[in-house]
Design an enzyme around this catalytic site. Structure first.
Site, PDB file in Angstrom:
ATOM      1  N   TRP A 129      92.131  27.730  16.108  1.00  0.00           N
ATOM      2  CA  TRP A 129      90.834  28.186  15.585  1.00  0.00           C
ATOM      3  C   TRP A 129      90.669  29.660  15.952  1.00  0.00           C
ATOM      4  CZ3 TRP A 129      85.838  28.033  18.627  1.00  0.00           C
ATOM      5  CH2 TRP A 129      84.740  28.327  17.817  1.00  0.00           C
ATOM      6  N   ASP A 210      90.036  21.240  24.183  1.00  0.00           N
ATOM      7  CA  ASP A 210      88.874  21.610  23.374  1.00  0.00           C
ATOM      8  C   ASP A 210      88.530  20.402  22.501  1.00  0.00           C
ATOM      9  OD1 ASP A 210      86.957  22.570  21.694  1.00  0.00           O
ATOM     10  OD2 ASP A 210      88.135  24.234  20.895  1.00  0.00           O
ATOM     11  N   ALA A 212      86.055  19.295  19.933  1.00  0.00           N
ATOM     12  CA  ALA A 212      84.960  19.742  19.065  1.00  0.00           C
ATOM     13  C   ALA A 212      84.633  18.732  17.963  1.00  0.00           C
ATOM     14  CB  ALA A 212      85.306  21.097  18.436  1.00  0.00           C
ATOM     15  N   LYS A 245      79.261  19.168  15.702  1.00  0.00           N
ATOM     16  CA  LYS A 245      79.657  18.393  14.533  1.00  0.00           C
ATOM     17  C   LYS A 245      79.237  16.928  14.662  1.00  0.00           C
ATOM     18  CE  LYS A 245      81.661  22.212  13.460  1.00  0.00           C
ATOM     19  NZ  LYS A 245      82.506  22.788  14.429  1.00  0.00           N
TER      20      LYS A 245
HETATM   21  C1  LIG Z   1      88.137  23.912  17.512  1.00  0.00           C
HETATM   22  C2  LIG Z   1      86.718  24.300  17.768  1.00  0.00           C
HETATM   23  N1  LIG Z   1      86.304  24.462  19.030  1.00  0.00           N
HETATM   24  C3  LIG Z   1      85.055  24.793  19.318  1.00  0.00           C
HETATM   25  C4  LIG Z   1      84.114  25.010  18.334  1.00  0.00           C
HETATM   26  C5  LIG Z   1      82.758  25.442  18.800  1.00  0.00           C
HETATM   27  O1  LIG Z   1      81.686  24.955  18.171  1.00  0.00           O
HETATM   28  P1  LIG Z   1      80.190  25.289  18.580  1.00  0.00           P
HETATM   29  O2  LIG Z   1      80.165  26.487  19.480  1.00  0.00           O
HETATM   30  O3  LIG Z   1      79.494  25.532  17.305  1.00  0.00           O
HETATM   31  O4  LIG Z   1      79.687  24.082  19.291  1.00  0.00           O
HETATM   32  C6  LIG Z   1      84.492  24.858  16.988  1.00  0.00           C
HETATM   33  C7  LIG Z   1      83.556  25.110  15.893  1.00  0.00           C
HETATM   34  O5  LIG Z   1      83.866  25.251  14.766  1.00  0.00           O
HETATM   35  C8  LIG Z   1      85.836  24.487  16.715  1.00  0.00           C
HETATM   36  O6  LIG Z   1      86.266  24.323  15.467  1.00  0.00           O
END
Ligand SMILES: Cc1ncc(COP(=O)(O)O)c(C=O)c1O
Length: 409
Positions: A129, A210, A212, A245
């Site tokens: 990401w 991670d 998510a 999400k």
């Molecule tokens: C792989 C991954 N990690 C972390 C996040 C962090 O999301 P947020 O800060 O919106 O909770 C995302 C959001 O798209 C993600 O795709």
């Protein structure tokens, strides 16, 4: 003083959103944006979260600060959600703090690594990401990559990954996507997670997970298999979780940073560092979203309702994956897109060239990232045939041109 600043290039995702908005074609399709959309193209507040909100607001008598660790019920509920049955066995070694979204959790985790081991390198998958690099790198850590995705088979290139991980020294961290790899959709199997755990135990690198998209792949428990296995078998594991999400609370900024330490004294020390780090960046996390998540997780009826809502989102994405693969098979007569059905989560690389992606955008008003990363939940029953027809058209034209190129010197 600030005159030296010049505008930065437009972020590719934000640029794509702007182009999509300007497009007047009524059939336009947005497969770029990284949020879950339902069949009507909306990202609604989940009913369980809405019900939790009413209860929380009715009860709330103060807006006083929540404290540096955030909402303690949230921290506990999320720790249990992430670690499942393993949690009770490791609880005394687990330090956790609420953070502003998964991004905030990733950054606090990176700062914690820097405090403990300033020379550490974080190894991230290639690709990963896009925001991982600034979130972790801007904390001052070195970022290196390990091979992950094989574009030919559209799956994890596990032997190349392990060849590189075998050379990662003790004291470095290896960032792993807990499930639903963003951007590739290619996930590790349970056997592969176990092999990574064994290598980490042997060589001493620390896994950093991670998480998510828990619940978006196979299920809330199945998606946490890897994290739970690591937590059960290793002395140290770092985790950054996002509720954006699976609770649909994107703008509320809800996440959790957790460290499984080798012993409880280290966990306590790490907890104090987490507080001091957040104090130095944003003082303390926002209350509202985490209060809603805590309510959903702790109140049995809301929890059941939420789990059903997560299952509905997951089933919709997986159903679209199947429908897309079959529709492409029907159009092309090949299983070229069968991998989309095998992959999991919000995203897949469709394996199109940049030229094909740009043609889809220009000629068919279908928007995805130039890398051909498509956000699957942007599909629905109405636009799916149109998207598949359009992709088949650009793919077939490409192969005809190739044949022409070969046969006519
Ligand atoms: C792989 C991954 N990690 C972390 C996040 C962090 O999301 P947020 O800060 O919106 O909770 C995302 C959001 O798209 C993600 O795709």
């Amino acid at each position: 003083m600030f005159e030296q600043l010049t505008p930065l290039p437009v972020d590719p995702i934000l640029g794509l959103i702007a182009l999509f908005r300007q497009d007047t074609n009524p059939d336009k399709v947005d497969l770029g944006v990284g949020i879950y959309k339902n069949e009507r193209g909306e990202t609604p507040v989940l009913a369980s979260v809405r019900a939790a909100e009413e209860r929380v607001l009715a009860r709330q008598t103060s807006k006083a600060y929540v404290g540096p660790a955030g909402n303690l019920q949230f921290n506990r509920g999320m720790s249990e959600l992430l670690l499942g049955d393993v949690f009770s066995a490791v609880e005394s070694r687990f330090a956790a703090a609420q953070a502003p979204g998964g991004c905030g959790a990733l950054r606090v985790a990176a700062e914690l690594v820097k405090a403990a081991h300033p020379g550490a390198t974080i190894w991230v998958s290639d690709p990963t990401w896009g925001n991982h690099i600034p979130l972790l790198g801007n904390a001052g850590l070195t970022i290196r990559t390990y091979p992950y995705f094989d574009a030919v088979s559209s799956s994890v290139d596990f032997s190349a990954m392990m060849d590189t991980l075998a050379r990662v020294p003790a004291g470095d961290l290896v960032l792993l996507h807990g499930c639903c790899h963003n951007p590739s959709g290619a996930d590790l199997s349970p056997t592969q997670w176990r092999e990574i755990a064994a290598l980490s135990l042997k060589n001493g690198f620390v896994p950093f997970v991670d998480m998510a998209y828990q619940g978006f792949g196979e299920g809330l428990d199945a998606d946490a298999y890897g994290l739970r296995y690591l937590a059960e078998h290793l002395p140290e594991v770092l985790v950054a979780a996002s509720c954006s999400k699976n609770f649909g609370v994107y703008r509320e900024r809800v996440g959790l940073v957790g460290l499984l330490a080798a012993n409880s004294a280290t966990a306590q020390a790490a907890q104090s560092h987490m507080h001091s780090i957040s104090r130095g960046i944003y003082s303390m996390p926002p209350d509202h979203g985490a209060a809603l998540v805590a309510e959903v997780l702790m109140e049995p009826a809301l929890r059941i309702q939420w789990e059903a809502e997560v299952a509905e989102m997951r089933d919709r994405i997986n159903g679209l994956r199947t429908d897309f693969s079959r529709a492409m098979q029907a159009r092309l007569g090949t299983d070229r897109f069968a991998f989309v059905e095998r992959q999991r989560g919000m995203f897949s690389f469709l394996g199109l060239t940049e030229e094909q992606v740009l043609r889809l955008r220009r000629e068919h008003s279908i928007y995805m990232l130039n890398s051909s990363r498509a956000s699957i939940s942007g599909l629905n029953r109405v636009n799916l045939p149109y998207v598949c027809d359009s992709i088949a058209a650009v793919v077939e034209e490409g192969s005809q041109r190739k044949v022409a190129g070969v046969s006519i010197p």
